[in-house]
Design a protein around this motif. Structure first.
Motif, PDB file in Angstrom:
ATOM      1  N   PRO A  58       0.832  -1.197   0.000  1.00  9.11           N
ATOM      2  CA  PRO A  58       0.000   0.000   0.000  1.00  9.11           C
ATOM      3  C   PRO A  58       0.874   1.258   0.000  1.00  9.11           C
ATOM      4  O   PRO A  58       2.023   1.216   0.454  1.00  9.11           O
ATOM      5  CB  PRO A  58      -0.805  -0.092   1.302  1.00  9.11           C
ATOM      6  N   VAL A  59       0.320   2.339  -0.508  1.00 12.32           N
ATOM      7  CA  VAL A  59       1.051   3.604  -0.475  1.00 12.32           C
ATOM      8  C   VAL A  59       1.236   4.006   0.990  1.00 12.32           C
ATOM      9  O   VAL A  59       0.278   4.029   1.757  1.00 12.32           O
ATOM     10  CB  VAL A  59       0.278   4.704  -1.235  1.00 12.32           C
ATOM     11  N   PRO A  60       2.490   4.264   1.394  1.00 20.84           N
ATOM     12  CA  PRO A  60       2.706   4.581   2.814  1.00 20.84           C
ATOM     13  C   PRO A  60       2.050   5.904   3.224  1.00 20.84           C
ATOM     14  O   PRO A  60       1.914   6.814   2.409  1.00 20.84           O
ATOM     15  CB  PRO A  60       4.225   4.676   2.933  1.00 20.84           C
ATOM     16  N   GLY A  77       7.279  11.616  -5.251  1.00 22.53           N
ATOM     17  CA  GLY A  77       6.380  10.646  -5.874  1.00 22.53           C
ATOM     18  C   GLY A  77       6.950   9.245  -6.034  1.00 22.53           C
ATOM     19  O   GLY A  77       6.303   8.358  -6.592  1.00 22.53           O
ATOM     20  N   LEU A  78       8.146   8.981  -5.526  1.00 21.31           N
ATOM     21  CA  LEU A  78       8.725   7.635  -5.646  1.00 21.31           C
ATOM     22  C   LEU A  78       7.876   6.602  -4.909  1.00 21.31           C
ATOM     23  O   LEU A  78       7.854   5.428  -5.262  1.00 21.31           O
ATOM     24  CB  LEU A  78      10.143   7.613  -5.066  1.00 21.31           C
ATOM     25  N   ALA A  83       5.865   9.237  -9.652  1.00 18.53           N
ATOM     26  CA  ALA A  83       7.154   9.604 -10.256  1.00 18.53           C
ATOM     27  C   ALA A  83       7.360   8.760 -11.515  1.00 18.53           C
ATOM     28  O   ALA A  83       7.569   7.549 -11.427  1.00 18.53           O
ATOM     29  CB  ALA A  83       8.286   9.367  -9.262  1.00 18.53           C
ATOM     30  N   GLU A  84       7.313   9.407 -12.668  1.00 24.12           N
ATOM     31  CA  GLU A  84       7.457   8.645 -13.913  1.00 24.12           C
ATOM     32  C   GLU A  84       8.862   8.768 -14.465  1.00 24.12           C
ATOM     33  O   GLU A  84       9.423   9.858 -14.539  1.00 24.12           O
ATOM     34  CB  GLU A  84       6.435   9.138 -14.934  1.00 24.12           C
ATOM     35  N   GLU A 154      20.887  13.729 -14.455  1.00 26.95           N
ATOM     36  CA  GLU A 154      20.840  14.937 -15.286  1.00 26.95           C
ATOM     37  C   GLU A 154      19.493  15.613 -15.115  1.00 26.95           C
ATOM     38  O   GLU A 154      18.889  16.109 -16.049  1.00 26.95           O
ATOM     39  CB  GLU A 154      21.107  14.572 -16.743  1.00 26.95           C
ATOM     40  N   GLY A 155      19.008  15.560 -13.890  1.00 29.52           N
ATOM     41  CA  GLY A 155      17.743  16.220 -13.595  1.00 29.52           C
ATOM     42  C   GLY A 155      16.523  15.358 -13.843  1.00 29.52           C
ATOM     43  O   GLY A 155      15.394  15.805 -13.692  1.00 29.52           O
ATOM     44  N   GLY A 156      16.757  14.078 -14.172  1.00 27.99           N
ATOM     45  CA  GLY A 156      15.627  13.219 -14.516  1.00 27.99           C
ATOM     46  C   GLY A 156      15.201  12.282 -13.406  1.00 27.99           C
ATOM     47  O   GLY A 156      15.757  12.272 -12.308  1.00 27.99           O
ATOM     48  N   THR A 157      14.176  11.504 -13.742  1.00 19.83           N
ATOM     49  CA  THR A 157      13.664  10.495 -12.818  1.00 19.83           C
ATOM     50  C   THR A 157      13.943   9.115 -13.408  1.00 19.83           C
ATOM     51  O   THR A 157      13.774   8.918 -14.614  1.00 19.83           O
ATOM     52  CB  THR A 157      12.142  10.687 -12.633  1.00 19.83           C
TER      53      THR A 157
END
Lengths: 410, 254
Positions: A58-60, A77-78, A83-84, A154-157
């Motif tokens: 479950p989402v904590p 959003g991880l 977080a995509e 580089e600033g990404g996810t």
């Protein structure tokens, strides 16, 4: 006044030496977290969910034991599936000759072999990564140069999966450096073959905005030796979950950690050593320094000695040095023992303020306060570095510590 | 010529029931080349004098002045005092885990001298100073005061005295806890520094024993927070015979 669960100046310690048969009745003790009754319900860790599928978690909410110290709103959003991945993290591996590198699917037998994800982010990372990277050192290969893995944001996810595999009797040092800005969820697996020796240095030297949550799981083979050095200096939020399981008797794990939390940083290290196999050893030593408003360090040291793990020898230590007001430390060692047939088990945790007497002593020798402070903090870390037992690694680490202290304690 | 002048020095510490005055008007002048022994019973305030001169934050100066060649010592930070030439050999030197003796000594020498000593001559200098104090060379790689025996700690203090070459050396009970051999070695070290004639020495001690090795020019009896009698070396002989009884009677220290 620094706000610490383990109040500044406090120490906890426990140790149990059991060498004789039938000593089970004496198992209760400081830090065992249980009374002498052997039939108590097992700790939540034993029954905790472990799954490759993010949907099983479950989402904590932040109220869970696992999550209560972590500022969820800073996870970008991880933890809740928002977080995509956009691929903005570059991974480069440089390895000496004889080492193989592969990119594989999650169906590969080595992926997930050390253990399943045990929290929502690790499962998210497992569910979301595209290709896993596997670095293998063939059996009986002894590397004279380290394998270097650079993870640069580089600033990404991104979600990553890295496997490092040592064949039987192989020996290697792996240095993983995390730099730049990223939102990264990852799993790293270490498969240490029988009689092999693996040393991993994982440096988290992120930019101030990075978020990094990762599970590191080591499967330690028969008579194998796993040495981990975790160094966390940079990043907005870093939450690492180093875990050790043993595949066969005779395994040895040494887990060292250093962290320096500056104003606003949340640095969390949650360790779990699962002694599920007889005659294995573990030694944990993590040291951290904190300074500035809202600097927060969390250290959880869980050790479970299962009923079948006779002959276990384990010790864990956490030390925190609080340099200024406004810092917070949560240090929670847990030791759970289900058999009395062990060599030893103990832990110690202490959180203290900067020692004014040390400062006075150094200043009384003409050393200016800033430099004296730097010398003491360097010494605090150096004491741990000296234990690592690999001169090259030690030297590099001290250089890194010097650079960090130069930048933060100027 | 370096001169340390202490005038009507009053010092308090924070205690449970508010500030407590420990030093109650100390007057003393120490000149380069001179050796002054400060002797007194436990609790008389002689260690407080030593630590106050070095600037320990526990002690609050409530009155009086301390100058070194006219410069206001009390206005200086701890490290500024050291760089001005005030050295305190501590009774209980502090452990500094993870900092090696060699790193510590070099850092201190760099601070005091204003520039890093040249490596080659420095290594030789340290080696010779250690040999003179009969210290094992391996000592340099140990962490500062960590696991040192009482004697090792005191030798390490005197090693610093020899290397840092202060103008005013305050030796706080350097003799306590030493056996006869260690006392002799440590005293010889102090004498080597004194013989240079560059240092004014303030020897704080409870016992007369060390004065057999280090001959003072002046002896001061300290009681109840101030100097109550001053004399030459012969005053120490009187103390040896009669003890401090005569000085603490009536004005018992707190």
């Amino acid at each position: 006044m620094a706000d610490v669960q383990n109040t500044t100046g406090s120490t906890t310690a426990g140790s149990i030496e059991v060498g004789t048969a039938g000593a089970g009745a004496q198992l209760a003790g400081p830090g065992t977290g249980r009374s002498a009754v052997a039939s108590q319900p097992v700790d939540a860790r034993v029954e905790a969910v472990a799954s490759y599928d993010v949907a099983d978690f479950p989402v904590p909410t932040g109220r869970e034991e696992n999550w209560r110290f972590t500022p969820l709103h800073r996870l970008r959003g991880l933890h809740d599936g928002t977080a995509e991945a956009d691929g903005g993290v570059r991974v480069e591996v440089s390895a000496p000759a004889g080492v193989t590198q592969e990119t594989v699917d999650r169906s590969d037998a080595r992926v997930g072999r050390a253990g399943k994800p045990v929290d929502r982010i690790a499962a998210q990372a497992f569910s979301a990564f595209e290709k896993a990277s596997v670095v293998s050192v063939p059996k009986e290969t002894v590397l004279s140069e380290p394998i270097r893995i650079s993870v640069h944001g580089e600033g990404g996810t991104a979600y990553g999966h890295q496997v490092i595999e040592l064949g039987a009797f192989a020996e290697a040092v792996v240095v993983i450096e995390h730099t730049g800005d990223a939102v990264l969820g990852a799993n790293v697996e270490y498969l240490v073959g029988d009689g092999a020796k693996l040393t991993v240095v994982s440096v988290q030297d992120w930019d101030a905005t990075a978020v990094h949550a990762a599970q590191h799981t080591a499967l330690v083979g028969r008579d194998a030796s796993f040495k981990s050095v975790v160094v966390t200096f940079g990043g907005d939020l870093v939450r690492l979950h180093p875990r050790v399981v043993y595949g066969a008797p005779g395994g040895e794990a040494e887990l060292y950690g250093l962290y320096f939390a500056d104003a606003g940083q949340h640095l969390e290290h949650r360790l779990f050593i699962d002694h599920d196999t007889p005659h294995c050893r573990s030694n944990v030593a993590y040291k951290g320094a904190l300074q500035g408003e809202e600097s927060h360090a969390v250290w959880i040291g869980d050790v479970l000695i299962r009923a079948e793990a006779e002959g276990t020898d384990t010790y864990e230590l956490n030390r925190n040095l609080v340099l200024t007001d406004g810092a917070r430390v949560d240090s929670v060692p847990n030791l759970e023992i289900e058999t009395g047939e062990i060599v030893g088990a103990g832990h110690a945790s202490a959180t203290g303020r900067f020692d004014d007497e040390q400062l006075f002593y150094l200043q009384a020798r003409g050393i200016p306060a800033d430099e004296a402070r730097r010398l003491v903090v360097r010494g605090f870390f150096a004491e741990l570095v000296q234990q690592i037992g690999l001169p090259d690694v030690q030297e590099k680490l001290l250089e890194k510590i010097d650079a960090e202290l130069e930048a933060t304690l100027a | 010529m370096a001169t340390l002048e202490i005038r009507d020095l009053h010092v308090s510490v924070e205690a449970e029931k508010g500030p407590r005055e420990i030093l109650r008007g100390v007057d003393l002048t120490v000149k380069q080349g001179e050796t002054h022994a400060i002797m007194g019973p436990n609790g008389s305030g002689k260690s407080t004098l030593a630590y106050s001169l070095a600037g320990h934050p526990k002690y609050t100066v409530t009155g009086g002045t301390v100058t070194l060649d006219g410069e206001d010592v009390l206005a200086m930070s701890v490290d500024e005092r050291a760089r001005a030439g005030v050295f305190l050999a501590m009774q209980y030197p502090v452990e500094v885990p993870g900092v090696s003796v060699s790193n510590f000594l070099r850092t201190a020498a760099t601070a005091i001298r204003g520039e890093a000593p040249k490596l080659r001559t420095w290594v030789k200098e340290v080696k010779e100073a250690m040999a003179a104090l009969q210290m094992d060379p391996a000592f340099a790689e140990r962490n500062v005061n960590e696991g040192f025996s009482g004697g090792e700690k005191k030798r390490h203090e005197i090693l610093q005295l020899e290397l840092l070459k202060p103008r005013i050396a305050i030796l706080d009970e350097t003799d306590s806890g030493l056996d006869v051999d260690a006392l002799r070695i440590v005293s010889e070290g102090i004498n080597r520094v004194r013989e240079g004639g560059e240092v004014g020495t303030l020897l704080v001690t409870h016992y007369t024993r060390i004065l057999r090795y280090i001959k003072p020019d002046y002896v001061h009896v300290f009681a109840n927070g101030r100097i109550v009698e001053s004399g030459g070396a012969e005053l120490a002989d009187k103390l040896e015979d009669e003890g401090y009884e005569a000085y603490v009677k009536g004005g018992a220290s707190e």
